[in-house]
Write an enzyme that holds these catalytic residues in place. Structure first.
Site, PDB file in Angstrom:
ATOM      1  N   GLN A 105       0.853  -1.197   0.000  1.00  0.00           N
ATOM      2  CA  GLN A 105       0.000   0.000   0.000  1.00  0.00           C
ATOM      3  C   GLN A 105       0.882   1.238   0.000  1.00  0.00           C
ATOM      4  OE1 GLN A 105      -3.362  -0.681   3.091  1.00  0.00           O
ATOM      5  NE2 GLN A 105      -1.766  -2.163   3.567  1.00  0.00           N
ATOM      6  N   HIS A 123      -1.637   1.494  -4.116  1.00  0.00           N
ATOM      7  CA  HIS A 123      -2.023   2.896  -3.940  1.00  0.00           C
ATOM      8  C   HIS A 123      -1.139   3.854  -4.740  1.00  0.00           C
ATOM      9  CE1 HIS A 123      -4.114   1.724   0.109  1.00  0.00           C
ATOM     10  NE2 HIS A 123      -4.805   1.388  -0.960  1.00  0.00           N
ATOM     11  N   CYS A 154      -1.148  21.008 -21.820  1.00  0.00           N
ATOM     12  CA  CYS A 154      -2.553  21.170 -22.235  1.00  0.00           C
ATOM     13  C   CYS A 154      -3.313  22.105 -21.292  1.00  0.00           C
ATOM     14  CB  CYS A 154      -3.247  19.807 -22.304  1.00  0.00           C
ATOM     15  SG  CYS A 154      -3.787  19.196 -20.693  1.00  0.00           S
ATOM     16  N   GLY A 191       3.085  -4.465   9.019  1.00  0.00           N
ATOM     17  CA  GLY A 191       3.092  -3.013   9.181  1.00  0.00           C
ATOM     18  C   GLY A 191       1.903  -2.308   8.590  1.00  0.00           C
TER      19      GLY A 191
HETATM   20  C1  BJW Z   1       4.678  -1.067  12.561  1.00  0.00           C
HETATM   21  C2  BJW Z   1       5.859  -0.340  12.785  1.00  0.00           C
HETATM   22  C3  BJW Z   1       7.065  -1.071  12.715  1.00  0.00           C
HETATM   23  C4  BJW Z   1       4.222   1.040  12.937  1.00  0.00           C
HETATM   24  N1  BJW Z   1       7.028  -2.384  12.444  1.00  0.00           N
HETATM   25  N2  BJW Z   1       4.661  -2.353  12.319  1.00  0.00           N
HETATM   26  C5  BJW Z   1     -16.435   0.820   4.432  1.00  0.00           C
HETATM   27  C6  BJW Z   1     -16.085  -0.484   4.151  1.00  0.00           C
HETATM   28  C7  BJW Z   1     -15.193  -0.769   3.134  1.00  0.00           C
HETATM   29  C8  BJW Z   1     -14.630   0.241   2.389  1.00  0.00           C
HETATM   30  C9  BJW Z   1     -14.984   1.536   2.674  1.00  0.00           C
HETATM   31  C10 BJW Z   1     -15.880   1.811   3.664  1.00  0.00           C
HETATM   32  N3  BJW Z   1     -16.038   3.170   3.701  1.00  0.00           N
HETATM   33  C11 BJW Z   1     -15.249   3.723   2.757  1.00  0.00           C
HETATM   34  C12 BJW Z   1     -14.615   2.747   2.118  1.00  0.00           C
HETATM   35  C13 BJW Z   1     -13.641   2.896   1.047  1.00  0.00           C
HETATM   36  C14 BJW Z   1     -12.311   3.424   1.474  1.00  0.00           C
HETATM   37  C15 BJW Z   1     -11.884   2.830   2.811  1.00  0.00           C
HETATM   38  O1  BJW Z   1     -11.308   1.778   2.898  1.00  0.00           O
HETATM   39  N4  BJW Z   1     -12.109   3.539   3.900  1.00  0.00           N
HETATM   40  C16 BJW Z   1     -11.805   3.014   5.236  1.00  0.00           C
HETATM   41  C17 BJW Z   1     -10.913   4.003   5.968  1.00  0.00           C
HETATM   42  C18 BJW Z   1     -13.094   2.702   5.920  1.00  0.00           C
HETATM   43  N5  BJW Z   1     -11.415   2.981   0.425  1.00  0.00           N
HETATM   44  C19 BJW Z   1     -11.260   3.663  -0.679  1.00  0.00           C
HETATM   45  O2  BJW Z   1     -11.815   4.722  -0.906  1.00  0.00           O
HETATM   46  C20 BJW Z   1     -10.368   3.016  -1.724  1.00  0.00           C
HETATM   47  N6  BJW Z   1     -11.008   2.966  -2.975  1.00  0.00           N
HETATM   48  C21 BJW Z   1     -12.129   2.269  -3.173  1.00  0.00           C
HETATM   49  O3  BJW Z   1     -12.660   1.628  -2.282  1.00  0.00           O
HETATM   50  O4  BJW Z   1     -12.575   2.308  -4.475  1.00  0.00           O
HETATM   51  C22 BJW Z   1     -13.913   1.886  -4.737  1.00  0.00           C
HETATM   52  C23 BJW Z   1     -14.768   3.124  -4.663  1.00  0.00           C
HETATM   53  C24 BJW Z   1     -14.854   3.908  -5.781  1.00  0.00           C
HETATM   54  C25 BJW Z   1     -15.679   5.026  -5.738  1.00  0.00           C
HETATM   55  C26 BJW Z   1     -16.351   5.371  -4.564  1.00  0.00           C
HETATM   56  C27 BJW Z   1     -16.200   4.586  -3.421  1.00  0.00           C
HETATM   57  C28 BJW Z   1     -15.386   3.440  -3.473  1.00  0.00           C
HETATM   58  C29 BJW Z   1      -9.116   3.828  -1.913  1.00  0.00           C
HETATM   59  C30 BJW Z   1      -8.242   3.832  -0.715  1.00  0.00           C
HETATM   60  C31 BJW Z   1      -7.021   4.702  -0.952  1.00  0.00           C
HETATM   61  C32 BJW Z   1      -6.188   4.875   0.293  1.00  0.00           C
HETATM   62  N7  BJW Z   1      -5.211   5.871   0.048  1.00  0.00           N
HETATM   63  C33 BJW Z   1      -4.239   6.196   1.065  1.00  0.00           C
HETATM   64  C34 BJW Z   1      -3.477   7.453   0.614  1.00  0.00           C
HETATM   65  C35 BJW Z   1      -2.509   7.105  -0.534  1.00  0.00           C
HETATM   66  C36 BJW Z   1      -1.724   8.283  -0.987  1.00  0.00           C
HETATM   67  C37 BJW Z   1      -0.822   8.851   0.089  1.00  0.00           C
HETATM   68  O5  BJW Z   1       0.022   8.142   0.650  1.00  0.00           O
HETATM   69  O6  BJW Z   1      -0.947  10.041   0.348  1.00  0.00           O
HETATM   70  O7  BJW Z   1      -3.326   5.093   1.254  1.00  0.00           O
HETATM   71  S1  BJW Z   1      -4.971   6.347   2.658  1.00  0.00           S
HETATM   72  C38 BJW Z   1      -3.606   5.677   3.572  1.00  0.00           C
HETATM   73  O8  BJW Z   1      -4.008   4.467   4.262  1.00  0.00           O
HETATM   74  C39 BJW Z   1      -2.588   5.248   2.504  1.00  0.00           C
HETATM   75  C40 BJW Z   1      -2.140   3.917   3.055  1.00  0.00           C
HETATM   76  O9  BJW Z   1      -1.583   3.121   1.998  1.00  0.00           O
HETATM   77  C41 BJW Z   1      -3.391   3.333   3.629  1.00  0.00           C
HETATM   78  C42 BJW Z   1      -3.158   2.223   4.632  1.00  0.00           C
HETATM   79  O10 BJW Z   1      -2.446   2.667   5.731  1.00  0.00           O
HETATM   80  P1  BJW Z   1      -1.459   1.669   6.507  1.00  0.00           P
HETATM   81  O11 BJW Z   1      -0.366   1.275   5.605  1.00  0.00           O
HETATM   82  O12 BJW Z   1      -2.235   0.573   7.102  1.00  0.00           O
HETATM   83  O13 BJW Z   1      -0.828   2.662   7.593  1.00  0.00           O
HETATM   84  P2  BJW Z   1      -1.302   3.005   9.099  1.00  0.00           P
HETATM   85  O14 BJW Z   1      -0.558   4.192   9.534  1.00  0.00           O
HETATM   86  O15 BJW Z   1      -2.761   3.047   9.205  1.00  0.00           O
HETATM   87  O16 BJW Z   1      -0.809   1.741   9.946  1.00  0.00           O
HETATM   88  C43 BJW Z   1       0.571   1.499  10.198  1.00  0.00           C
HETATM   89  C44 BJW Z   1       0.685   0.164  10.929  1.00  0.00           C
HETATM   90  O17 BJW Z   1       2.046  -0.137  11.079  1.00  0.00           O
HETATM   91  C45 BJW Z   1       0.055   0.176  12.338  1.00  0.00           C
HETATM   92  O18 BJW Z   1      -0.700  -1.018  12.504  1.00  0.00           O
HETATM   93  C46 BJW Z   1       1.276   0.148  13.271  1.00  0.00           C
HETATM   94  O19 BJW Z   1       1.037  -0.565  14.478  1.00  0.00           O
HETATM   95  C47 BJW Z   1       2.302  -0.540  12.418  1.00  0.00           C
HETATM   96  N8  BJW Z   1       3.713  -0.200  12.663  1.00  0.00           N
HETATM   97  N9  BJW Z   1       5.603   0.924  13.026  1.00  0.00           N
HETATM   98  C48 BJW Z   1       5.891  -3.034  12.298  1.00  0.00           C
HETATM   99  N10 BJW Z   1       8.315  -0.507  12.935  1.00  0.00           N
HETATM  100 ZN    ZN Z   2      -2.419  17.495 -19.993  1.00  0.00          ZN
END
Ligand code: BJW
Ligand code: ZN
Length: 253
Positions: A105, A123, A154, A191
């Site tokens: 991700q 992502h 553009c 993670g």
């Molecule tokens: C360690 C550590 C160490 C720390 N060692 N561990 C309800 C149900 C299902 C889905 C949805 C819903 N409501 C809304 C949705 C959809 C939504 C969603 O999932 N929302 C939820 C929040 C509920 N999803 C979307 O919108 C996605 N698209 C989609 O569903 O398309 C269909 C659609 C189309 C049209 C309309 C509606 C739907 C898209 C999701 C895009 C997410 N984008 C981001 C930003 C990317 C760009 C950027 O970086 O700026 O992606 S959000 C952010 O979260 C980023 C990350 O990749 C993603 C996940 O985060 P991650 O990696 O889990 O990080 P953390 O910080 O949360 O966790 C870190 C972990 O590491 C922790 O557990 C720590 O304990 C651990 N840790 N140090 C080991 N040293």
């Molecule tokens: Zn363009």
């Protein structure tokens, strides 16, 4: 003599001895030890910045310069950092298993920089940008000195090639991630808080197709209840420790 607490259970080591296909599903925690802030931890990015103001298309259209500046700030951190022990250990798994996929991700490109060859970026990648009007692609490094959102020839605004909330994931990357989940014998979920969908679906797919689920995290998450093994600790300590066991029980390819 005091014996070392058993981190990796013998049954898991036995499984790793006999498995040919391994999948790593990674999140921000894997890059944390490279100095890249996570999203939802106490010192995560979103405790300082409001995500809803920055990581969605409407926010970008409302204030493109602010969102662009946020990504430039993060690009800078990523460029000045590099892969850590977790990324390198994951890449080294390729020596011991014929099929290793990394489904990430993270947008920081650190798995590739560490040498992982099969990487599916769910992502996007901060090193790419594209025009919202004509969809021309650009290398983000070309914009190193832009502190305002640049424009395409553009006239369209240029945005980072990352997936914001409400946007679809790149179809081919997600399809390939699904396939890797269907064929793997072991999936390491490392993670990630496992709260963002559809990425958080991947372990459920792997489970349905019979894989063993191993979570690697500093604490419990939404997915812990489903995991067969939870290895608690820093990814940069745990993944190299698992690799050591792999080296012991498998010969390099
Ligand atoms: C360690 C550590 C160490 C720390 N060692 N561990 C309800 C149900 C299902 C889905 C949805 C819903 N409501 C809304 C949705 C959809 C939504 C969603 O999932 N929302 C939820 C929040 C509920 N999803 C979307 O919108 C996605 N698209 C989609 O569903 O398309 C269909 C659609 C189309 C049209 C309309 C509606 C739907 C898209 C999701 C895009 C997410 N984008 C981001 C930003 C990317 C760009 C950027 O970086 O700026 O992606 S959000 C952010 O979260 C980023 C990350 O990749 C993603 C996940 O985060 P991650 O990696 O889990 O990080 P953390 O910080 O949360 O966790 C870190 C972990 O590491 C922790 O557990 C720590 O304990 C651990 N840790 N140090 C080991 N040293
Ligand atoms: Zn363009």
């Amino acid at each position: 003599m005091e014996s070392k607490p058993e981190l990796i259970k013998p049954e898991l080591i036995e499984l790793l001895r006999n498995t040919e296909s391994v999948l790593f599903l990674t999140g921000a925690g894997v890059s944390a030890e490279s100095g890249i802030p996570t999203f939802r931890d106490a010192d995560g990015i979103w405790n300082k910045m409001k995500p809803e103001e920055l990581a969605n298309f409407d926010a970008f259209m409302k204030n493109p310069d602010l969102v662009w500046e946020w990504y430039q700030y993060r690009r800078q951190i990523i460029r000045e950092s590099g892969p850590n022990k977790a990324h390198y250990a994951i890449a080294e798994f390729q020596k011991y298993f014929p099929d290793v996929s990394v489904v990430t991700q993270n947008i920081d490109n650190l798995h590739r920089r560490a040498g992982s060859e099969t990487v599916f970026e769910l992502h996007g990648n901060i090193e790419r940008s594209y025009c919202i009007k004509c969809h021309a692609y650009y290398n983000s490094p070309n914009f190193t000195f832009y502190d305002k959102a640049p424009k395409c020839l553009c006239g369209g605004l240029i945005r980072p090639d990352v997936v914001w909330f409400g946007e679809s994931l790149p179809e081919s990357e997600f399809n390939q991630a699904e396939k890797a989940a269907q064929r793997c014998g072991v999936i390491f979920i490392a993670g990630t808080a496992s709260v963002v969908y559809p990425a958080a679906q991947i372990p459920f797919i792997a489970r349905r197709f019979g894989a063993c689920l191993v979570e690697i995290n500093i604490g419990e998450t939404e997915i812990s209840y489903l995991a067969d093994y939870c290895l608690y600790g820093r990814a940069g300590d745990i993944i190299p420790a698992v690799l050591e066991e792999v080296k012991r029980v498998r010969t390099a390819l």
